[in-house]
Design a protein around this motif. Structure first.
Motif, PDB file in Angstrom:
ATOM      1  N   LYS A 164     -47.421 -23.622 -20.383  1.00  0.00           N
ATOM      2  CA  LYS A 164     -45.972 -23.817 -20.342  1.00  0.00           C
ATOM      3  C   LYS A 164     -45.443 -23.839 -18.908  1.00  0.00           C
ATOM      4  O   LYS A 164     -44.537 -24.575 -18.577  1.00  0.00           O
ATOM      5  CB  LYS A 164     -45.293 -22.664 -21.089  1.00  0.00           C
ATOM      6  CG  LYS A 164     -45.001 -22.959 -22.513  1.00  0.00           C
ATOM      7  CD  LYS A 164     -44.050 -21.921 -23.086  1.00  0.00           C
ATOM      8  CE  LYS A 164     -44.691 -20.559 -23.214  1.00  0.00           C
ATOM      9  NZ  LYS A 164     -43.835 -19.569 -23.878  1.00  0.00           N
ATOM     10  N   GLN A 165     -46.044 -22.968 -18.087  1.00  0.00           N
ATOM     11  CA  GLN A 165     -45.578 -22.857 -16.712  1.00  0.00           C
ATOM     12  C   GLN A 165     -45.640 -24.211 -15.994  1.00  0.00           C
ATOM     13  O   GLN A 165     -44.709 -24.598 -15.296  1.00  0.00           O
ATOM     14  CB  GLN A 165     -46.450 -21.847 -15.976  1.00  0.00           C
ATOM     15  CG  GLN A 165     -45.937 -21.555 -14.586  1.00  0.00           C
ATOM     16  CD  GLN A 165     -46.832 -20.572 -13.858  1.00  0.00           C
ATOM     17  OE1 GLN A 165     -47.870 -20.164 -14.374  1.00  0.00           O
ATOM     18  NE2 GLN A 165     -46.438 -20.198 -12.664  1.00  0.00           N
ATOM     19  N   PHE A 199     -42.791 -26.497 -17.186  1.00  0.00           N
ATOM     20  CA  PHE A 199     -41.469 -26.177 -16.637  1.00  0.00           C
ATOM     21  C   PHE A 199     -41.384 -26.503 -15.145  1.00  0.00           C
ATOM     22  O   PHE A 199     -40.346 -26.941 -14.661  1.00  0.00           O
ATOM     23  CB  PHE A 199     -41.116 -24.718 -16.897  1.00  0.00           C
ATOM     24  CG  PHE A 199     -40.705 -24.477 -18.314  1.00  0.00           C
ATOM     25  CD1 PHE A 199     -39.468 -24.900 -18.780  1.00  0.00           C
ATOM     26  CD2 PHE A 199     -41.562 -23.854 -19.192  1.00  0.00           C
ATOM     27  CE1 PHE A 199     -39.089 -24.687 -20.094  1.00  0.00           C
ATOM     28  CE2 PHE A 199     -41.191 -23.631 -20.517  1.00  0.00           C
ATOM     29  CZ  PHE A 199     -39.948 -24.051 -20.965  1.00  0.00           C
ATOM     30  N   ASN A 200     -42.478 -26.282 -14.441  1.00  0.00           N
ATOM     31  CA  ASN A 200     -42.487 -26.654 -13.019  1.00  0.00           C
ATOM     32  C   ASN A 200     -42.211 -28.131 -12.834  1.00  0.00           C
ATOM     33  O   ASN A 200     -41.376 -28.531 -12.028  1.00  0.00           O
ATOM     34  CB  ASN A 200     -43.845 -26.335 -12.400  1.00  0.00           C
ATOM     35  CG  ASN A 200     -43.954 -24.879 -12.016  1.00  0.00           C
ATOM     36  OD1 ASN A 200     -42.936 -24.197 -11.907  1.00  0.00           O
ATOM     37  ND2 ASN A 200     -45.164 -24.407 -11.829  1.00  0.00           N
ATOM     38  N   GLN A 256     -38.613 -29.013 -13.717  1.00  0.00           N
ATOM     39  CA  GLN A 256     -37.633 -28.593 -12.717  1.00  0.00           C
ATOM     40  C   GLN A 256     -37.721 -29.418 -11.446  1.00  0.00           C
ATOM     41  O   GLN A 256     -36.740 -29.600 -10.745  1.00  0.00           O
ATOM     42  CB  GLN A 256     -37.818 -27.110 -12.408  1.00  0.00           C
ATOM     43  CG  GLN A 256     -36.906 -26.269 -13.262  1.00  0.00           C
ATOM     44  CD  GLN A 256     -37.397 -24.847 -13.427  1.00  0.00           C
ATOM     45  OE1 GLN A 256     -38.486 -24.498 -12.953  1.00  0.00           O
ATOM     46  NE2 GLN A 256     -36.624 -24.034 -14.092  1.00  0.00           N
ATOM     47  N   VAL A 309     -34.945 -28.138 -20.579  1.00  0.00           N
ATOM     48  CA  VAL A 309     -34.560 -27.582 -19.285  1.00  0.00           C
ATOM     49  C   VAL A 309     -33.208 -28.178 -18.925  1.00  0.00           C
ATOM     50  O   VAL A 309     -33.036 -29.399 -18.966  1.00  0.00           O
ATOM     51  CB  VAL A 309     -35.598 -27.921 -18.195  1.00  0.00           C
ATOM     52  CG1 VAL A 309     -35.130 -27.414 -16.837  1.00  0.00           C
ATOM     53  CG2 VAL A 309     -36.945 -27.318 -18.543  1.00  0.00           C
ATOM     54  N   PRO A 330     -39.027 -18.681 -23.070  1.00  0.00           N
ATOM     55  CA  PRO A 330     -39.007 -19.830 -22.164  1.00  0.00           C
ATOM     56  C   PRO A 330     -39.898 -19.512 -20.961  1.00  0.00           C
ATOM     57  O   PRO A 330     -40.572 -18.490 -20.937  1.00  0.00           O
ATOM     58  CB  PRO A 330     -37.541 -19.906 -21.753  1.00  0.00           C
ATOM     59  CG  PRO A 330     -37.072 -18.495 -21.844  1.00  0.00           C
ATOM     60  CD  PRO A 330     -37.830 -17.868 -22.966  1.00  0.00           C
ATOM     61  N   PHE A 331     -39.855 -20.378 -19.985  1.00  0.00           N
ATOM     62  CA  PHE A 331     -40.654 -20.159 -18.785  1.00  0.00           C
ATOM     63  C   PHE A 331     -40.168 -18.918 -18.043  1.00  0.00           C
ATOM     64  O   PHE A 331     -39.009 -18.820 -17.658  1.00  0.00           O
ATOM     65  CB  PHE A 331     -40.535 -21.397 -17.901  1.00  0.00           C
ATOM     66  CG  PHE A 331     -41.193 -21.237 -16.573  1.00  0.00           C
ATOM     67  CD1 PHE A 331     -42.478 -20.709 -16.487  1.00  0.00           C
ATOM     68  CD2 PHE A 331     -40.548 -21.617 -15.411  1.00  0.00           C
ATOM     69  CE1 PHE A 331     -43.096 -20.577 -15.273  1.00  0.00           C
ATOM     70  CE2 PHE A 331     -41.153 -21.485 -14.193  1.00  0.00           C
ATOM     71  CZ  PHE A 331     -42.428 -20.966 -14.122  1.00  0.00           C
TER      72      PHE A 331
END
Lengths: 296, 509
Positions: free
Chosen positions: B115-116, B119-120, B123, B155, B450-451
């Motif tokens: 997941k990380q 999200f990276n 973003q 996001v 979430p993250f």
């Protein structure tokens, strides 16, 4: 040699030699045992492996694991890829290293020192992971077996080894040929190449082992599962069952884990080819390393 | 003579420069990159507009070749999209994925297991916003995937990925030799006291006839043991108390729990070597008939079953149902959450097609066919249970989960159980720890978080700090000082900040 030693050996010397032999044989067995254990597991039934019954000899002997691996489509593919990369890579590497090393051994040529320095520079410094990845990508070598061969075409250490060998050849050899009216090319083809057999053999072995056991480059540059060489295939399979991996895997991957016997069989089947090459080339191996180490 | 020398010099120069170039390309000369033009043509750019493009996908590791696997053909048949699958390595897939994303990519969709990473990328603006596309072409997607799941891939109000759920389940328990129970004349333990009593009987009466090698209870080097920790109201590393999440290190019952395990160890009921056991070592002890109880996952049961039956033909075993602790507590920790999130990199020219394809795959009947195959060929239905037909099921759908993009969330758990039916002992034991009253199942409160950057960065470190200290106390003795030193180690690994971050999310949820 052996004969003269026999005559001169005193009791203490003999004791010493026997003692040394026993220790060395013991160490040899110690080194061999993990390999034998994997070998035994590859020939054992899965239940015997899980319950820890397998030591150095197979328990509940079965060929099923080995046969499964040999029949596996992906394994065959990976095997062929590895053989291809090793054969083509080694050939290419030896040729390129030779044509580079020979001129570099001729000290009287202008600029030789500088060019040699360029090579040695790459031995000490390199751009790092991301630049080399970008380079391969922009050369359009991603998902191409060329990415495994071109970057490793010349190994500077091997190059120096070969250069030293050529330097150790007596200069008079070439001079005499020149006196007989041979051209430079003729000298290379008729004299230098034929007497280079031992250094070629050594370097081939170095390169072949390096190509065969390379997993890092394929891991980086190949995403197409059909191009996976053996070592990458092997690593994926063997790592599956490590404890930390078991913790992080999702449940469906856990349900699809390959049995321990098959993992061990994969290791054995992929080790055997390179294992067969070693004894054949070993006599050159030692000789080759010594080549050029003493300059006359 | 001079001419000769020149000739030689020239040839040398040419030869060496070519080989210097060759060596350079290997030794990462950044200058060389400039000279090579970017020429990766976008896939399918030459195809006519009415023909559906071939989609290029990057998938996570599986043991078979995606492109040869029958499900890939099924996807093409049902959606009209041919998918060309590449695959991340088994080892450190995140590193590779980041390298690929950082250097520009021509993939049309990518499965992120982590997941990380997702999200990276989101973003950093590397992903295509799928919200309008799902609105326009994603009717099935919206029906199959719950709002809640989609919000896990959102996001700043934009949906950047299609989340694929995991099955939520209790993953492990304590296998006990029921034939040993009979031999020592005990019932299946229902409380911790009875459990201790049974282990003592295993030790004293040696029902397996193992003599010195008799081990009442074995496990690998873990501090938190399912079922036993549940009896103390502990359900994994993170627990909910008074509407907040707290770490196990500050759980009021942790000391009692550790003291209990310590007493098992002290009395020789717990394997003396447990602290150095790998999971394979403890399994060896159990399957060779030397141990009475083993802490393990149910997913390992098929292999263990065969091994145990070969070594001890009349052996019988099962998971111990939830045991009750001194305060009347009991239960299991349940894991689950997202399996992966599938996203479309911004550089892809086919975002619309990807969404169309995913939408087609989530049509309920298509999804069912993808997940478990064809009725009568790959599976049959018996009283609402999906029973696999072997070997066809394993051969054509055994790895189908890897092809799934988004789950038909109302039905996939039912379909999924077909996978467990391939081994009856596994399925039976799965049910023992999973078909328990709802109040005994405690889901990991972070499963759908979430993250959380700090948590992602330090959760491994925190887990190790707790685990190492627990094991130390089990072996050396439990004291307030020991608990305090564990808390210090946990704080030292960044525990406080992580807890703060988690609760900032949880309390405001």
């Amino acid at each position: 040699m052996a004969k003269t030693m026999k005559i001169k050996q005193s009791l203490s010397e003999r004791l010493y030699i026997w003692f040394a032999y026993i220790i060395l044989i013991g160490l040899g067995i110690l080194c061999l045992s993990p390999f034998l254990n994997v070998f035994a597991k590859s020939l054992s039934s899965n239940w015997a492996i899980i319950s820890g019954k397998v030591g150095l000899l197979p328990v509940a002997f079965t060929m099923e694991n080995i046969m499964f691996v040999l029949r596996d489509h992906l394994f065959q593919q990976a095997f062929l890829v590895s053989v291809f990369v090793t054969v083509v890579g080694t050939l290419g590497s030896v040729i390129f290293t030779a044509v580079t090393a020979y001129p570099l051994s001729k000290k009287h040529l202008p600029g030789i020192k500088f060019i040699l320095l360029l090579y040695i520079f790459t031995m000490l410094f390199n751009g790092g992971l991301v630049p080399s990845y970008l380079l391969i990508k922009n050369l359009n070598l991603m998902d191409n077996l060329g990415s495994l061969i071109f970057p490793a075409l010349i190994n500077v250490f091997n190059l120096l080894l070969m250069k030293n060998y050529y330097e150790s050849l007596p200069e008079s050899l070439e001079e005499s040929a020149k006196l007989d009216g041979a051209s430079n090319l003729r000298i290379v083809l008729r004299i230098i190449i034929p007497i280079s057999a031992p250094v070629f053999a050594t370097i081939s072995l170095f390169y072949a082992v390096a190509y065969w056991s390379n997993w890092f480059h394929p891991m980086l540059y190949l995403n197409d599962p059909a191009l996976k060489p053996l070592q990458l295939y092997l690593r994926d399979i063997v790592l599956q069952a490590s404890d930390e991996n078991l913790l992080n895997q999702d449940i469906d991957s856990l349900l699809n884990l390959s049995p321990e016997g098959i993992r061990n069989a994969t290791i054995i089947v992929s080790t055997i080819p390179i294992l067969c090459v070693y004894p054949l080339l070993q006599k050159y191996f030692i000789k080759g390393i010594l080549i050029g180490s003493v300059k006359g | 003579m001079l001419r000769r020398k020149w000739q030689a010099a020239m040839i040398t120069l040419i030869l060496t420069t070519t080989s210097v170039l060759a060596a350079c390309s290997g030794q990462n000369d950044p200058a060389a990159t400039k000279s090579v033009a970017e020429s990766s043509a976008p896939a399918g750019s030459e195809e006519t507009s009415e023909k559906k493009p071939t989609l290029k996908a990057l998938r996570n590791y599986m043991q078979d070749d995606y492109n040869q696997y029958p499900v890939n053909r099924y996807v093409e048949e049902k959606t009209g999209y041919k998918v060309n699958n590449d695959m991340l390595p088994q080892e450190k897939p995140s590193d590779k994925l980041n390298l690929i994303m950082a250097s520009g990519t021509d993939y049309d969709f990518i499965d992120a297991m982590n997941k990380q990473d997702f999200f990276n990328f989101a973003q950093n603006g590397a992903l295509t916003d799928l919200t309008p596309l799902i609105e326009e072409y994603g009717l099935n997607i919206k029906q199959a995937i719950s709002e809640e799941s989609l919000s896990g891939a959102t996001v700043d109000g934009k949906i950047y990925g299609i989340p694929t759920l995991n099955v939520s389940y209790v993953s492990s328990g304590l296998l006990i030799r029921t034939d040993w129970l009979e031999k020592v004349g005990k019932e299946m333990p229902t409380t911790l006291d009875e459990f201790m009593d049974v282990l003592q009987a295993f030790k004293d009466q040696d029902p397996g006839g193992n003599g010195k090698n008799n081990i009442p209870f074995t496990m690998d080097s873990s501090g938190l043991i399912d079922n036993i920790m549940g009896a103390f109201g502990i359900y994994g590393h993170w627990n909910v108390r008074d509407g907040k999440i707290e770490n196990v290190t500050s759980h009021p019952n942790l000391k009692n729990y550790t003291t209990f395990i310590r007493s098992l160890y002290e009395q020789g009921l717990l394997d003396k070597e447990f602290a150095t056991n790998k999971s394979a070592t403890s399994a060896e002890k159990f399957t060779s008939g030397r141990a009475g109880v083993l802490w393990t996952r149910w997913s390992s049961i098929p292999g263990y079953d065969e091994a145990l039956k070969k070594n001890v033909p009349d052996a019988a075993y099962q998971f111990i149902p939830p045991m009750t602790g001194p305060n009347g507590l009991s239960g299991f920790a349940e894991v689950g959450g997202f399996n992966k999130i599938t996203f479309v990199p911004k550089s892809s020219k086919h975002a619309e097609d990807v969404v169309k394809m995913i939408n087609a795959l989530l049509e309920p009947e298509v999804f069912k066919g993808l997940f478990i195959g064809e009725e009568g060929v790959d599976y049959q239905v018996d009283h609402g249970n999906y029973i696999p037909i072997e070997p066809s099921f394993t051969n054509t759908r055994g790895q189908a989960n890897n092809f799934v993009i988004g789950m038909d969330e109302a039905n996939f758990v039912t379909y999924w159980q077909a996978r467990l039916q391939k081994s009856k002992p596994m399925f039976d034991n799965f049910k023992i720890v999973n078909n328990i009253p709802k109040e005994q199942v405690h889901q990991d409160p972070l499963a759908f978080s979430p993250f959380l950057p700090k948590y992602s960065a330090s959760s491994d470190k925190l887990g190790t700090a707790v685990n190492d200290n627990l094991i130390k106390m089990i072996v050396d003795g439990v004291s307030d000082e020991g608990i305090a030193s564990m808390q210090r180690a946990w704080v030292g690994a960044g525990g406080e900040e992580v807890l703060q971050e988690i609760n900032d999310w949880y309390v405001n949820k």
